[in-house]
Design a protein around this motif. Structure first.
Motif, PDB file in Angstrom:
ATOM      1  N   UNK A   1     -33.122   7.808  56.639  1.00 35.24           N
ATOM      2  CA  UNK A   1     -32.500   9.106  56.431  1.00 35.24           C
ATOM      3  C   UNK A   1     -31.135   8.895  55.779  1.00 35.24           C
ATOM      4  N   UNK A   2     -30.481   9.975  55.389  1.00 41.09           N
ATOM      5  CA  UNK A   2     -29.227   9.863  54.649  1.00 41.09           C
ATOM      6  C   UNK A   2     -28.145   9.102  55.410  1.00 41.09           C
ATOM      7  N   UNK A   3     -27.938   9.383  56.721  1.00 46.66           N
ATOM      8  CA  UNK A   3     -26.909   8.611  57.439  1.00 46.66           C
ATOM      9  C   UNK A   3     -27.226   7.117  57.505  1.00 46.66           C
ATOM     10  N   UNK A   4     -28.507   6.767  57.679  1.00 42.57           N
ATOM     11  CA  UNK A   4     -28.885   5.355  57.744  1.00 42.57           C
ATOM     12  C   UNK A   4     -28.656   4.672  56.397  1.00 42.57           C
ATOM     13  N   UNK A   5     -28.992   5.347  55.293  1.00 40.46           N
ATOM     14  CA  UNK A   5     -28.768   4.772  53.967  1.00 40.46           C
ATOM     15  C   UNK A   5     -27.277   4.564  53.720  1.00 40.46           C
ATOM     16  N   UNK A   6     -26.468   5.540  54.118  1.00 39.97           N
ATOM     17  CA  UNK A   6     -25.017   5.400  53.952  1.00 39.97           C
ATOM     18  C   UNK A   6     -24.483   4.248  54.794  1.00 39.97           C
ATOM     19  N   UNK A   7     -25.027   4.080  55.999  1.00 45.44           N
ATOM     20  CA  UNK A   7     -24.593   2.985  56.874  1.00 45.44           C
ATOM     21  C   UNK A   7     -24.939   1.629  56.270  1.00 45.44           C
ATOM     22  N   UNK A   8     -26.115   1.498  55.624  1.00 42.56           N
ATOM     23  CA  UNK A   8     -26.494   0.232  54.993  1.00 42.56           C
ATOM     24  C   UNK A   8     -25.536  -0.088  53.841  1.00 42.56           C
ATOM     25  N   UNK A   9     -25.206   0.918  53.051  1.00 39.05           N
ATOM     26  CA  UNK A   9     -24.278   0.681  51.940  1.00 39.05           C
ATOM     27  C   UNK A   9     -22.898   0.303  52.464  1.00 39.05           C
ATOM     28  N   UNK A  10     -22.464   0.949  53.537  1.00 37.12           N
ATOM     29  CA  UNK A  10     -21.159   0.624  54.117  1.00 37.12           C
ATOM     30  C   UNK A  10     -21.149  -0.799  54.676  1.00 37.12           C
ATOM     31  N   UNK A  11     -22.264  -1.219  55.274  1.00 38.03           N
ATOM     32  CA  UNK A  11     -22.355  -2.581  55.812  1.00 38.03           C
ATOM     33  C   UNK A  11     -22.247  -3.610  54.693  1.00 38.03           C
ATOM     34  N   UNK A  12     -22.857  -3.324  53.550  1.00 37.88           N
ATOM     35  CA  UNK A  12     -22.750  -4.222  52.399  1.00 37.88           C
ATOM     36  C   UNK A  12     -21.302  -4.354  51.960  1.00 37.88           C
ATOM     37  N   UNK A  13     -20.583  -3.239  51.909  1.00 33.95           N
ATOM     38  CA  UNK A  13     -19.184  -3.285  51.505  1.00 33.95           C
ATOM     39  C   UNK A  13     -18.345  -4.066  52.509  1.00 33.95           C
ATOM     40  N   UNK A  14     -18.640  -3.911  53.787  1.00 29.73           N
ATOM     41  CA  UNK A  14     -17.884  -4.659  54.802  1.00 29.73           C
ATOM     42  C   UNK A  14     -18.116  -6.166  54.663  1.00 29.73           C
ATOM     43  N   UNK A  15     -19.344  -6.558  54.333  1.00 31.72           N
ATOM     44  CA  UNK A  15     -19.621  -7.987  54.147  1.00 31.72           C
ATOM     45  C   UNK A  15     -18.868  -8.529  52.934  1.00 31.72           C
ATOM     46  N   UNK A  16     -18.793  -7.760  51.872  1.00 32.20           N
ATOM     47  CA  UNK A  16     -18.024  -8.206  50.715  1.00 32.20           C
ATOM     48  C   UNK A  16     -16.549  -8.375  51.078  1.00 32.20           C
ATOM     49  N   UNK A  17     -16.028  -7.451  51.845  1.00 30.59           N
ATOM     50  CA  UNK A  17     -14.631  -7.541  52.259  1.00 30.59           C
ATOM     51  C   UNK A  17     -14.410  -8.747  53.174  1.00 30.59           C
ATOM     52  N   UNK A  18     -15.378  -9.029  54.050  1.00 31.21           N
ATOM     53  CA  UNK A  18     -15.262 -10.192  54.934  1.00 31.21           C
ATOM     54  C   UNK A  18     -15.273 -11.485  54.131  1.00 31.21           C
ATOM     55  N   UNK A  19     -16.140 -11.555  53.117  1.00 32.81           N
ATOM     56  CA  UNK A  19     -16.184 -12.740  52.268  1.00 32.81           C
ATOM     57  C   UNK A  19     -14.866 -12.932  51.541  1.00 32.81           C
TER      58      UNK A  19
END
Length: 309
Positions: A101-119
């Motif tokens: 659903x839309x919130x889950x898709x947004x959460x996956x994209x946000x998780x990707x951004x957080x991993x990039x920031x962690x790297x």
């Protein structure tokens, strides 16, 4: 029916997993060619293999004339509608489509951004002031964190010299050096010889790793090996896991290679800063004392032009 987003995943055995959140308004081409939207890098996959798109009925998977076909529930299909989370095969590669659903898709994209920031944060912490030993240890810690692997080590040497174990986690240097090493020497050899990262998400499905005694007896399930590239130095970061876990993805490998690139630059500065011209004998455990590692000493490092920028 509300058209939902979806996450496409593909799991080629000797490559990192492909994972993308799909927009239901777009059409995605799947294949191993350079001009596709979802690249699945495997010999069984055609350059242009399939299309995926959504409509009011759900997500459609359509074979566009591939050689090895698309299979859903074991049956080769021309087109199938996936109205729920499903597994299918593109050529010989297992793929999944997970409805979101839309919130889950947004959460996956946000998780990707957080991993990039962690790297990026981990990379910025790799300062040459740490010294060679501190840099190698911190780089290995960063790789284990990003890869979610259990153990690893760093092999490192001046070109033409014997590789040394300069840092390790979850495994002792003496265990790495002896012939009973329960890991993949072949992955290290391939990474050093080619200058490219080596990834295997499932050794059971790997034609070149699955039958190796060190991998099978050691229970290695997944591994990654990334070369360190410096003009006068050579090395590799190795990590593996013996427990089931999430597959290493293309994003994971991108972030790990980014850390390795930052580490290589910092190591070059640290070596100059320390006046470090050759490896002192008390800084590492030689990995080439055993025939297991013989090919990874001077002969492998002498081909260093393939690893330099």
């Amino acid at each position: 029916m509300i058209v939902r987003s979806a996450q496409f995943s593909a799991f080629p055995p000797d490559r990192p997993a492909t994972r993308h959140v799909l927009d239901p308004e777009l059409v995605y081409r799947v294949g191993r060619g350079d001009d596709v939207d979802l690249c699945v890098d495997h010999v069984s996959v055609s350059r242009s293999h399939a299309e995926i798109h959504a409509d009011a009925d759900g997500w459609h998977v359509h074979d566009v004339g591939s050689r090895n076909g698309v299979r859903v529930d074991g049956f080769r299909i021309e087109e199938a509608v996936l109205s729920r989370t499903s597994w299918f095969m593109v050529g010989d590669v297992y793929c999944s489509l997970e409805l979101l659903d839309a919130p889950a898709a947004a959460a996956r994209r946000a998780a990707t951004q957080r991993r990039r920031e962690a790297s990026e944060r981990l990379s910025q912490n790799l300062h040459y002031e740490l010294g060679v030993g501190g840099l190698l240890a911190q780089t290995l810690d960063a790789v284990l964190e990003l890869s979610d692997m259990e153990r690893g080590f760093v092999l490192y040497a001046a070109r033409g010299k014997e590789l040394c174990v300069r840092a390790q986690r979850g495994i002792c240097a003496q265990e790495i050096a002896r012939g009973s090493f329960a890991g993949s020497v072949a992955a290290v050899e391939r990474a050093l010889a080619s200058g490219d990262s080596v990834v295997c998400c499932d050794t059971d499905q790997s034609p070149w790793l699955g039958a190796r005694p060190s991998v099978r007896l050691g229970g290695v399930r997944a591994l990654v090996c990334v070369p360190l590239r410096l003009p006068e130095l050579c090395g590799a970061l190795y990590a593996d896991s013996r427990q089931p876990g999430p597959a290493l993805t293309e994003l994971d490998l991108e972030l790990i290679e980014n850390v390795a690139q930052h580490a290589s630059a910092a190591l070059d500065l640290a070596r100059v800063d320390e006046g470090w011209q050759r490896m002192p004998g008390d800084l590492g455990t030689r990995a080439s004392n055993d025939p297991l590692w013989h090919g990874l000493s001077a002969p492998a490092l002498a081909a260093g032009h393939r690893l330099a920028y």
